[in-house]
Design a protein around this motif. Structure first.
Motif, short mmCIF file in Angstrom:
data_model
loop_
_atom_site.label_atom_id
_atom_site.label_comp_id
_atom_site.label_asym_id
_atom_site.label_seq_id
_atom_site.Cartn_x
_atom_site.Cartn_y
_atom_site.Cartn_z
N HIS A 241 0.83 -1.21 0.00
CA HIS A 241 0.00 0.00 0.00
C HIS A 241 0.86 1.26 0.00
O HIS A 241 0.54 2.24 -0.69
N ALA A 242 1.97 1.25 0.73
CA ALA A 242 2.87 2.42 0.75
C ALA A 242 3.49 2.64 -0.62
O ALA A 242 3.60 3.78 -1.08
N SER A 243 3.87 1.57 -1.29
CA SER A 243 4.44 1.70 -2.63
C SER A 243 3.41 2.25 -3.60
O SER A 243 3.73 3.11 -4.43
N LEU A 244 2.20 1.77 -3.50
CA LEU A 244 1.13 2.30 -4.37
C LEU A 244 0.92 3.79 -4.11
O LEU A 244 0.80 4.58 -5.06
N GLN A 245 0.91 4.20 -2.84
CA GLN A 245 0.73 5.61 -2.53
C GLN A 245 1.88 6.45 -3.07
O GLN A 245 1.67 7.52 -3.63
N LEU A 246 3.10 5.95 -2.92
CA LEU A 246 4.27 6.68 -3.41
C LEU A 246 4.29 6.81 -4.93
O LEU A 246 4.91 7.72 -5.48
N ASP B 268 1.02 2.25 13.87
CA ASP B 268 1.14 3.50 13.11
C ASP B 268 2.60 3.91 12.95
O ASP B 268 2.99 4.43 11.91
N GLY B 269 3.40 3.68 13.98
CA GLY B 269 4.82 4.02 13.90
C GLY B 269 5.53 3.23 12.83
O GLY B 269 6.41 3.75 12.14
N VAL B 270 5.16 1.96 12.69
CA VAL B 270 5.74 1.12 11.64
C VAL B 270 5.32 1.64 10.28
O VAL B 270 6.15 1.82 9.37
N GLN B 271 4.02 1.92 10.12
CA GLN B 271 3.52 2.41 8.84
C GLN B 271 4.20 3.72 8.43
O GLN B 271 4.47 3.93 7.26
N ALA B 272 4.48 4.57 9.40
CA ALA B 272 5.13 5.85 9.11
C ALA B 272 6.54 5.66 8.56
O ALA B 272 7.04 6.51 7.82
N LEU B 273 7.19 4.55 8.92
CA LEU B 273 8.55 4.29 8.48
C LEU B 273 8.64 3.62 7.10
O LEU B 273 9.71 3.54 6.52
N LEU B 274 7.52 3.13 6.59
CA LEU B 274 7.56 2.34 5.35
C LEU B 274 8.04 3.12 4.13
O LEU B 274 8.82 2.56 3.35
N PRO B 275 7.65 4.37 3.93
CA PRO B 275 8.23 5.09 2.78
C PRO B 275 9.75 5.17 2.87
O PRO B 275 10.45 5.01 1.87
N GLN B 276 10.27 5.37 4.08
CA GLN B 276 11.72 5.41 4.27
C GLN B 276 12.34 4.04 3.98
O GLN B 276 13.41 3.95 3.37
N LEU B 277 11.67 2.97 4.39
CA LEU B 277 12.15 1.62 4.10
C LEU B 277 12.21 1.38 2.60
O LEU B 277 13.18 0.81 2.09
N LEU B 278 11.20 1.85 1.88
CA LEU B 278 11.18 1.69 0.41
C LEU B 278 12.37 2.41 -0.23
O LEU B 278 13.03 1.87 -1.11
N VAL B 279 12.64 3.62 0.24
CA VAL B 279 13.77 4.39 -0.30
C VAL B 279 15.09 3.71 0.06
O VAL B 279 15.98 3.57 -0.79
N SER B 280 15.22 3.25 1.30
CA SER B 280 16.45 2.58 1.73
C SER B 280 16.71 1.31 0.93
O SER B 280 17.84 1.05 0.51
#
Length: 125
Positions: free
Chosen positions: A15-20, A62-74
């Motif tokens: 879902h984070a990838s789709l949003q990004l 929520d804290g995990v979800q907030a980190l997912l865009p950063q995980l995708l970039v990393s």
């Protein structure tokens, strides 16, 4: 009962990838390094289970979800597949914290034989 953190993590990364990527399946799948057909199949499975906008989570996730865009970039910067990268990070944490393989497998969202196989692939044990 243990929450299936591995399943949650996979769904939320998708879902984070789709949003990004502005909900463009082709770009999201490419960023995840999975075939678009796999992405569509996973999304269909989520929709069939009623999780079209992202599944409900326990408080604190929520804290995990907030980190997912950063995980995708990393993962992209490290030239790693994001889903595999996240799974390996989660499995290492679960292996360090869980008291039994049964509870560890439940947390990972997989069966005990699959959990053992994943650990072997990571060479944790």
């Amino acid at each position: 009962v243990y929450p299936p953190l591995g399943s949650w993590l996979e769904q939320d990364i998708i879902h984070a990838s789709l949003q990004l990527h502005d909900n463009v399946n082709t770009r999201a799948a490419e960023a995840l390094r999975i075939p678009e057909s796999t992405l569509r199949r996973k999304l269909s499975r989520y929709q069939a289970s009623g999780e079209t906008t992202g599944p409900r989570r326990n408080q604190g996730w929520d804290g995990v979800q907030a980190l997912l865009p950063q995980l995708l970039v990393s993962a992209q910067q490290l030239s790693l597949a994001p889903l595999e990268y996240a799974q390996s990070l989660l499995l290492r944490q679960i292996d360090d914290q869980a008291t039994t393989q049964g509870s560890a497998a439940a947390l990972a969202g997989v069966s005990p034989p699959t959990y053992r196989k994943l650990l072997e692939q990571l060479k944790i044990h």
